[in-house]
Design an enzyme around this catalytic site. Structure first.
Site, PDB file in Angstrom:
ATOM      1  N   GLU A 114      12.944  67.987  51.951  1.00  0.00           N
ATOM      2  CA  GLU A 114      14.345  67.561  51.963  1.00  0.00           C
ATOM      3  C   GLU A 114      14.457  66.180  51.317  1.00  0.00           C
ATOM      4  O   GLU A 114      13.450  65.490  51.132  1.00  0.00           O
ATOM      5  CB  GLU A 114      14.875  67.507  53.401  1.00  0.00           C
ATOM      6  CG  GLU A 114      14.851  68.851  54.104  1.00  0.00           C
ATOM      7  CD  GLU A 114      15.221  68.759  55.577  1.00  0.00           C
ATOM      8  OE1 GLU A 114      15.900  69.657  56.060  1.00  0.00           O
ATOM      9  OE2 GLU A 114      14.807  67.779  56.240  1.00  0.00           O
ATOM     10  N   LYS A 116      15.375  62.244  51.196  1.00  0.00           N
ATOM     11  CA  LYS A 116      15.402  61.113  52.130  1.00  0.00           C
ATOM     12  C   LYS A 116      16.569  60.218  51.721  1.00  0.00           C
ATOM     13  O   LYS A 116      16.475  59.431  50.780  1.00  0.00           O
ATOM     14  CB  LYS A 116      14.092  60.331  52.108  1.00  0.00           C
ATOM     15  CG  LYS A 116      14.016  59.260  53.188  1.00  0.00           C
ATOM     16  CD  LYS A 116      12.658  58.574  53.195  1.00  0.00           C
ATOM     17  CE  LYS A 116      12.584  57.570  54.352  1.00  0.00           C
ATOM     18  NZ  LYS A 116      13.612  56.528  54.263  1.00  0.00           N
ATOM     19  N   ASP A 118      19.454  57.394  51.504  1.00  0.00           N
ATOM     20  CA  ASP A 118      19.422  55.942  51.656  1.00  0.00           C
ATOM     21  C   ASP A 118      20.785  55.466  52.140  1.00  0.00           C
ATOM     22  O   ASP A 118      21.610  54.957  51.382  1.00  0.00           O
ATOM     23  CB  ASP A 118      19.066  55.294  50.314  1.00  0.00           C
ATOM     24  CG  ASP A 118      18.682  53.827  50.462  1.00  0.00           C
ATOM     25  OD1 ASP A 118      18.536  53.376  51.610  1.00  0.00           O
ATOM     26  OD2 ASP A 118      18.533  53.149  49.437  1.00  0.00           O
ATOM     27  N   TYR A 220      20.602  66.986  59.264  1.00  0.00           N
ATOM     28  CA  TYR A 220      19.327  67.639  58.991  1.00  0.00           C
ATOM     29  C   TYR A 220      18.470  67.908  60.230  1.00  0.00           C
ATOM     30  O   TYR A 220      17.396  68.500  60.113  1.00  0.00           O
ATOM     31  CB  TYR A 220      18.507  66.788  58.013  1.00  0.00           C
ATOM     32  CG  TYR A 220      18.454  65.319  58.358  1.00  0.00           C
ATOM     33  CD1 TYR A 220      17.620  64.840  59.361  1.00  0.00           C
ATOM     34  CD2 TYR A 220      19.262  64.411  57.673  1.00  0.00           C
ATOM     35  CE1 TYR A 220      17.579  63.498  59.685  1.00  0.00           C
ATOM     36  CE2 TYR A 220      19.234  63.062  58.000  1.00  0.00           C
ATOM     37  CZ  TYR A 220      18.393  62.613  59.001  1.00  0.00           C
ATOM     38  OH  TYR A 220      18.357  61.274  59.335  1.00  0.00           O
ATOM     39  N   LYS A 308       7.764  58.320  49.634  1.00  0.00           N
ATOM     40  CA  LYS A 308       8.660  57.244  49.179  1.00  0.00           C
ATOM     41  C   LYS A 308       8.528  57.006  47.680  1.00  0.00           C
ATOM     42  O   LYS A 308       7.443  57.115  47.109  1.00  0.00           O
ATOM     43  CB  LYS A 308       8.320  55.944  49.918  1.00  0.00           C
ATOM     44  CG  LYS A 308       8.541  56.014  51.413  1.00  0.00           C
ATOM     45  CD  LYS A 308       9.979  55.744  51.790  1.00  0.00           C
ATOM     46  CE  LYS A 308      10.320  54.276  51.649  1.00  0.00           C
ATOM     47  NZ  LYS A 308      11.710  53.994  52.085  1.00  0.00           N
ATOM     48  N   CYS A 402      30.204  19.882  40.003  1.00  0.00           N
ATOM     49  CA  CYS A 402      29.747  20.925  39.086  1.00  0.00           C
ATOM     50  C   CYS A 402      28.396  20.531  38.481  1.00  0.00           C
ATOM     51  O   CYS A 402      28.257  19.418  37.948  1.00  0.00           O
ATOM     52  CB  CYS A 402      30.770  21.134  37.977  1.00  0.00           C
ATOM     53  SG  CYS A 402      30.250  22.347  36.731  1.00  0.00           S
ATOM     54  N   CYS A 405      29.284  19.911  34.439  1.00  0.00           N
ATOM     55  CA  CYS A 405      30.165  18.862  33.928  1.00  0.00           C
ATOM     56  C   CYS A 405      30.404  17.729  34.918  1.00  0.00           C
ATOM     57  O   CYS A 405      31.010  16.703  34.569  1.00  0.00           O
ATOM     58  CB  CYS A 405      31.501  19.461  33.494  1.00  0.00           C
ATOM     59  SG  CYS A 405      32.489  20.093  34.871  1.00  0.00           S
ATOM     60  N   CYS A 418      34.725  25.315  39.747  1.00  0.00           N
ATOM     61  CA  CYS A 418      34.863  24.096  38.947  1.00  0.00           C
ATOM     62  C   CYS A 418      36.231  24.151  38.276  1.00  0.00           C
ATOM     63  O   CYS A 418      36.519  25.096  37.520  1.00  0.00           O
ATOM     64  CB  CYS A 418      33.766  24.014  37.888  1.00  0.00           C
ATOM     65  SG  CYS A 418      34.026  22.664  36.708  1.00  0.00           S
ATOM     66  N   CYS A 424      34.094  22.120  30.743  1.00  0.00           N
ATOM     67  CA  CYS A 424      32.889  22.631  31.416  1.00  0.00           C
ATOM     68  C   CYS A 424      32.226  23.644  30.497  1.00  0.00           C
ATOM     69  O   CYS A 424      32.712  24.775  30.340  1.00  0.00           O
ATOM     70  CB  CYS A 424      33.249  23.256  32.763  1.00  0.00           C
ATOM     71  SG  CYS A 424      31.814  23.781  33.696  1.00  0.00           S
TER      72      CYS A 424
END
Length: 669
Positions: A114, A116, A118, A220, A308, A402, A405, A418, A424
């Site tokens: 089956e 797996k 996530d 499952y 895996k 920043c 700048c 900023c 900048c």
């Protein structure tokens, strides 16, 4: 009410689990509205009512739930040698048992493979057929109760035919990739990946938020039952299906470990074509008596193993955090970590999103500490959190000025900006690069290196400056010969006639993407009209919420932006709305159909294909759903094609056939 609920839940099952609806949406809504009316009149909401799926009141916290039966972890195999080692251990134990019980031997080993998934493990409890509890896996013994959240998942049955006592059913809560893509089209804060989107939704204290994620689930396993036993895995799968649980169609029953080894490799090769995340496959021995004999170690069942894929999570040490400035002025933290192997590559940089992300993941005092990192859909990994809860590291300092700048920064919510829009360097270069990109003004040969050179050598600090460049200026630049200078000027000149939608996208209005700018161009048909639009007007448009509307009004209200746009128009930029496409052939198979384009077309662009389809009366959308009628699949089509195949949607995967259906004569490739 019971009769209505039974009918509505049956249609829910047909629609969300079997993909075989019998009612139109209008017919379903009529039944649902009648149930709501009865619930209001009686003041009673029955346990299995679909009205409970919308999400109720904000919860104060998660209560603990002790599972009836332990939810086990699985031992891991990461290659064929590991798989064979697991198999050989099982064979040895079976042989030992059979030698000791010659009159009642175990059957030859057979296997089920089956996927797996996530997502987030779900454990559902049904008492006499009614869903009475849902929880996370937790420690495997005790989890967190998330029943109101799980009720919002349409493929979870609120009641089942089996009504002989209590059972626990395990599955995985998921957000499909196509659903994530659709969600992010209009989200003010796009979700990073499907796993975190599902897990975050199911552990959100506001079930109404969970409902907006449109989660799904596959089931499952029956982990506990008062009065129920199975002889093998096939029987259990049939039981799950008969009781309206959504079982993933991918289940392989195999007789040899060699077949199993081939199958898990096949899954690894095709996983990116799926419309949901998986991080491996699960191999189980099918016979239940064999499972009982093999039993468990302290941690794992001996009769199952998780095969895996290459590691998607790892631990490493957080070394430093640097802050990068983007085209909107927003500063994004980038984490430097000790190099670690992850999914076949060496990782040194990880994303951290913003200061809210840092604090939510307990990373404020994490410099020098061990952290978990995860690869998200083959892009830059992200840090999930600290390995320990202790504040045992140095503090991540948030910048006050920043880094580029030196301007004093401004904080808006979880983000730092900023405000220096004229001086900048990184945000100006990013803004110019975005303006010239393919989906925007499509200035051929332009790159970020070009933007840097024009900024540093010629002082081009705004997209409008591109339209005032001269040949004499360009020819003085390093690596700019006559041919390159002429080519760039020709590309800039050509961009002056880009349509209004492309121009709006090129401007880089915060919180708007290609779909939003296209809708704005089609609605307002004029740059001047859009620039004068109010927030109230904008909110009334499809898919525009308060945040996006405010961003648009603020952008066009900025004197710097208005001056930049004026300079472009003065230089001859003429962004016009595209002509609306009238239906030219109502006899076309595309007329009135919802069509999705996916993959690469070689004989026309996707934009051209979309326009031709719309001219034939089609509605072109970006994601595959039950409402999709046709999917046009070009080369290297991915998860959308897989989804279409699963739903049984008509697929056109021959480009010559597609062109003929459009009324075009296919040319030789």
């Amino acid at each position: 009410m019971k009769s209505l609920i039974a009918e509505l839940n049956r249609h829910n099952y047909l629609y969300y689990t079997l993909d075989t609806p019998e009612l139109t949406d209008k017919e379903y809504d009529k039944l649902y509205d009648r149930l709501l009316e009865l619930e209001r009149e009686s003041g009673v909401i029955l346990p299995s009512s679909p009205s409970k799926r919308v999400g109720g009141e904000l919860l104060k916290g998660f209560a603990e739930h002790r599972h009836k039966a332990r939810l086990w972890s699985l031992d891991k195999a990461q290659n064929k040698d590991d798989l064979m080692a697991w198999y050989n251990r099982a064979v040895k134990l079976v042989d030992q048992y059979n030698n000791n019980h010659p009159d009642d031997p175990l059957p030859p080993l057979s296997f089920v493979v089956e996927l797996k998934f996530d997502g987030l493990t779900l454990n559902l409890t049904y008492d006499n057929g009614e869903l009475v509890q849902a929880s996370t896996r937790g420690s495997g013994v005790v989890g967190e109760s998330i029943l109101p959240q799980v009720r919002t998942i349409r493929s979870v049955p609120l009641s089942i035919p089996y009504s002989e006592g209590m059972i626990e059913v395990q599955g995985e809560g998921l957000m499909f990739l196509s659903v994530l893509e659709e969600y992010n089209r209009t989200a003010a804060e796009p979700l990073k990946n499907a796993r975190n989107a599902a897990a975050g939704a199911l552990r959100n204290l506001n079930p109404a938020v969970t409902a907006t994620r449109k989660l799904d689930a596959f089931f499952y396993n029956v982990g506990y039952a008062d009065h129920l036993q199975f002889t093998d895995h096939q029987e259990m799968v049939i039981f799950l299906k008969d009781n309206h649980f959504k079982v993933n169609p991918y289940i392989k029953f195999l007789h040899s470990i060699e077949e199993v080894a081939e199958e898990v490799e096949r899954i690894a090769e095709t996983r990116l074509q799926m419309d949901y995340l998986i991080d491996g496959s699960v191999v189980k021995i099918t016979d239940m008596r064999t499972r009982e004999v093999l039993g468990y170690t302290d941690k794992f069942p001996r009769w199952a193993v998780a095969y895996k894929f290459e590691a998607e999570e790892a631990t490493t040490r957080l070394l430093s955090v640097v802050w990068n400035v983007g085209r909107t002025g927003k500063l994004t933290p980038l984490a430097r970590v000790e190099p670690v192997e992850l999914a076949g590559v060496t990782v040194q940089n990880c994303t951290l999103n913003n200061i809210g992300d840092i604090e939510r993941k307990n990373l404020k005092f994490a410099l020098g500490s061990e952290v978990y990192i995860r690869r998200s859909n083959d892009v830059i990994p992200e840090i999930l959190g600290k390995v320990t809860d202790e504040q045992d590291g140095q503090e991540i300092l948030y910048p006050e000025t920043c880094p580029s700048c030196g301007s004093t920064l401004e904080q808006k919510g979880a983000h730092i900006f900023c405000p220096n829009k004229l001086g900048c360097r990184p945000q100006l270069i990013e803004r110019i690069t975005h303006f010239a990109s393919r989906d925007a003004m499509d200035i051929d040969t332009f790159s970020i290196a070009t933007a840097e050179q024009l900024y540093d050598s010629l002082g081009v600090n705004d997209p409008s400056g591109l339209y005032y460049l001269t040949f004499d200026q360009l020819i003085t630049l390093e690596r700019f010969g006559t041919k390159k200078a002429e080519k760039l000027l020709a590309a800039i000149e050509k961009s002056k006639t880009r349509d209004l939608s492309s121009f709006l996208f090129a401007l880089g209005i915060p919180n708007t993407g290609k779909k939003t700018t296209s809708m704005l161009a089609d609605h307002y048909r004029s740059l001047d009209r859009l620039m004068e639009a109010t927030q109230e007007e904008l909110v009334a448009l499809p898919d525009i919420g308060g945040i996006v509307a405010e961003s648009i009004v603020t952008f066009f209200g900025d004197p710097l932006m208005r001056e930049s746009i004026k300079r472009m128009l003065d230089a001859g930029v003429t962004p016009q709305a595209e002509e609306r496409h009238e239906v030219i052939n109502t006899d076309s198979i595309f007329n009135g159909q919802t069509v999705v384009l996916t993959g690469t077309l070689h004989k026309m662009s996707r934009d051209d294909a979309s326009k031709k389809l719309e001219a034939l009366g089609a509605k072109v959308t970006g994601s595959v759903s039950k409402k999709t009628d046709i999917v046009v699949a070009g080369e290297n089509a991915g998860s959308k094609l897989t989804k279409a195949q699963e739903l049984g949607i008509r697929i056109i995967d021959n480009e010559d056939e597609f062109m003929k259906l459009l009324g075009e004569e296919p040319e030789e490739a």
